[in-house]
Motif scaffolding. Structure first.
Motif, PDB file in Angstrom:
ATOM      1  N   ALA A  25     -69.462 -11.088  12.876  1.00 17.68           N
ATOM      2  CA  ALA A  25     -70.034 -12.360  13.340  1.00 17.68           C
ATOM      3  C   ALA A  25     -70.325 -13.320  12.187  1.00 17.68           C
ATOM      4  CB  ALA A  25     -71.315 -12.096  14.126  1.00 17.68           C
ATOM      5  N   ASN A  26     -70.490 -12.800  10.981  1.00 16.72           N
ATOM      6  CA  ASN A  26     -70.955 -13.645   9.877  1.00 16.72           C
ATOM      7  C   ASN A  26     -69.952 -13.808   8.744  1.00 16.72           C
ATOM      8  OD1 ASN A  26     -73.922 -14.383  10.417  1.00 16.72           O
ATOM      9  ND2 ASN A  26     -73.742 -12.236  11.049  1.00 16.72           N
ATOM     10  N   THR A  27     -68.738 -13.330   8.954  1.00 13.99           N
ATOM     11  CA  THR A  27     -67.721 -13.442   7.905  1.00 13.99           C
ATOM     12  C   THR A  27     -66.385 -13.796   8.548  1.00 13.99           C
ATOM     13  OG1 THR A  27     -67.180 -11.101   8.104  1.00 13.99           O
ATOM     14  CG2 THR A  27     -68.824 -11.684   6.447  1.00 13.99           C
ATOM     15  N   VAL A  28     -65.420 -14.131   7.700  1.00 13.57           N
ATOM     16  CA  VAL A  28     -64.058 -14.332   8.210  1.00 13.57           C
ATOM     17  C   VAL A  28     -63.103 -13.518   7.335  1.00 13.57           C
ATOM     18  CG1 VAL A  28     -64.470 -16.651   9.137  1.00 13.57           C
ATOM     19  CG2 VAL A  28     -63.690 -16.379   6.774  1.00 13.57           C
TER      20      VAL A  28
ATOM     21  N   ILE B  79     -55.167  -8.470  -1.002  1.00 10.78           N
ATOM     22  CA  ILE B  79     -56.246  -7.766  -0.295  1.00 10.78           C
ATOM     23  C   ILE B  79     -56.935  -8.725   0.673  1.00 10.78           C
ATOM     24  CG2 ILE B  79     -58.443  -6.549  -0.592  1.00 10.78           C
ATOM     25  CD1 ILE B  79     -57.478  -5.631  -3.313  1.00 10.78           C
ATOM     26  N   THR B  80     -57.139  -8.267   1.900  1.00  8.76           N
ATOM     27  CA  THR B  80     -57.830  -9.063   2.908  1.00  8.76           C
ATOM     28  C   THR B  80     -59.189  -8.416   3.189  1.00  8.76           C
ATOM     29  OG1 THR B  80     -55.750  -9.788   3.873  1.00  8.76           O
ATOM     30  CG2 THR B  80     -57.690  -9.908   5.289  1.00  8.76           C
ATOM     31  N   LEU B  81     -60.219  -9.256   3.228  1.00 12.83           N
ATOM     32  CA  LEU B  81     -61.590  -8.737   3.354  1.00 12.83           C
ATOM     33  C   LEU B  81     -62.399  -9.604   4.313  1.00 12.83           C
ATOM     34  CD1 LEU B  81     -62.177  -8.433  -0.492  1.00 12.83           C
ATOM     35  CD2 LEU B  81     -61.806  -6.484   1.040  1.00 12.83           C
ATOM     36  N   TYR B  82     -63.392  -8.996   4.935  1.00  8.57           N
ATOM     37  CA  TYR B  82     -64.376  -9.775   5.695  1.00  8.57           C
ATOM     38  C   TYR B  82     -65.355 -10.390   4.690  1.00  8.57           C
ATOM     39  CZ  TYR B  82     -62.904  -7.887  10.219  1.00  8.57           C
ATOM     40  OH  TYR B  82     -62.187  -7.566  11.354  1.00  8.57           O
ATOM     41  N   LEU B  83     -65.231 -11.716   4.473  1.00  4.49           N
ATOM     42  CA  LEU B  83     -66.051 -12.383   3.456  1.00  4.49           C
ATOM     43  C   LEU B  83     -66.776 -13.584   4.048  1.00  4.49           C
ATOM     44  CD1 LEU B  83     -63.511 -12.407   0.466  1.00  4.49           C
ATOM     45  CD2 LEU B  83     -65.428 -10.809   0.823  1.00  4.49           C
TER      46      LEU B  83
END
Ligand SMILES: C[S@@+](CC[C@H](N)C(=O)[O-])C[C@H]1O[C@@H](n2cnc3c(N)ncnc32)[C@H](O)[C@@H]1O
Length: 224
Positions: free
Chosen positions: A19-22, A32-36
């Motif tokens: 809910a708080n990252t993309v 690298i793909t991350l929830y940031l």
């Protein structure tokens, strides 16, 4: 001894992270793909409401810190360092460096954290990148053994007591035979001895997070 925060019940941590990252890529590690987090203030406010009542720490896991980015870039550019090895990303935050090691063929990639939400973010970030990372929700600084071939720590020199304890432990790992790498953008408590520079990167960052638009981060090998 550091406080270990137990896992949150059910999927609360994962729901909060989503809910708080993309999903996005750190500037120097587009592999690298991350929830940031995209912005700091809304996340901090949400975090205070969600985490403070559970007495959990600030959301370090929502940012790809410049030290971790430098370390991850170094791993991605030097896969032989970790290929076939047992690797630890100490104080892993979002798990970026452990993911880099797994992408480069580490036999076993582990990530140590004391923050339960960070541990959840490492798990979900590893999934997004299609790799396996074993999360140690544990204070590995209390361990006297060093079963890893390579130990890496990004951006851990921002508080004096932590930096001193971490550095003493990293030195013990190096003395036990591990390759130990530390990456840092010149934080206040970076040690001045026992480090050999192996690489340097200029990392774009945000004014809000670092008070400047880029920082120079150095990857060091601990040599004594
Ligand atoms: C500034 S963040 C760096 C995260 C990541 N290495 C990076 O560069 O993006 C520091 C992290 O250290 C973790 N930490 C602090 N003490 C720790 C300990 N004793 N064991 C494991 N993690 C720890 C915190 O929870 C936080 O996520």
């Amino acid at each position: 001894m550091s406080t270990i925060h137990p896992p949150l019940a059910g999927d609360a941590a994962l729901a909060f992270i989503r809910a708080n990252t993309v999903l996005s890529q750190p500037p120097v590690c587009p592999e690298i793909t991350l929830y940031l987090a995209t912005e700091i203030t809304p996340l901090w406010e949400a975090t205070e409401a969600f985490l403070a009542e559970k007495n959990l720490p600030p959301p370090f896991w929502a940012f790809a810190w410049v030290g971790g980015q430098a370390l991850s870039r170094y791993v991605l550019d030097n896969p032989d360092l970790v290929a076939g090895k047992r690797v630890l990303d100490f104080a892993a935050g979002c798990g970026m460096t452990a993911i880099a090691a797994a992408l480069c063929g580490a036999a076993r990639s582990e990530a140590a954290e004391i923050d339960a939400v960070a541990a959840a973010s490492i798990t979900v970030n590893a999934e997004v990148n299609g790799v396996q990372v074993e999360v140690l929700l544990d204070d590995v600084l209390e361990r006297t053994d060093c079963p890893w071939d390579v130990v890496m720590a990004g951006d851990v020199c921002y508080e004096r007591p932590m930096a001193e304890k971490v550095f003493a432990w990293l030195r013990r790992c190096a003395a036990a035979g591990a390759v130990v790498l530390l990456a840092d953008p010149g934080r206040d408590y970076l040690p001045t001895t026992g480090l050999m520079k192996v690489a340097g990167y200029t990392i774009p960052t945000s004014l809000e997070l670092e008070n400047r638009t880029s920082r120079d981060a150095v990857v060091y090998r601990i040599v004594g």
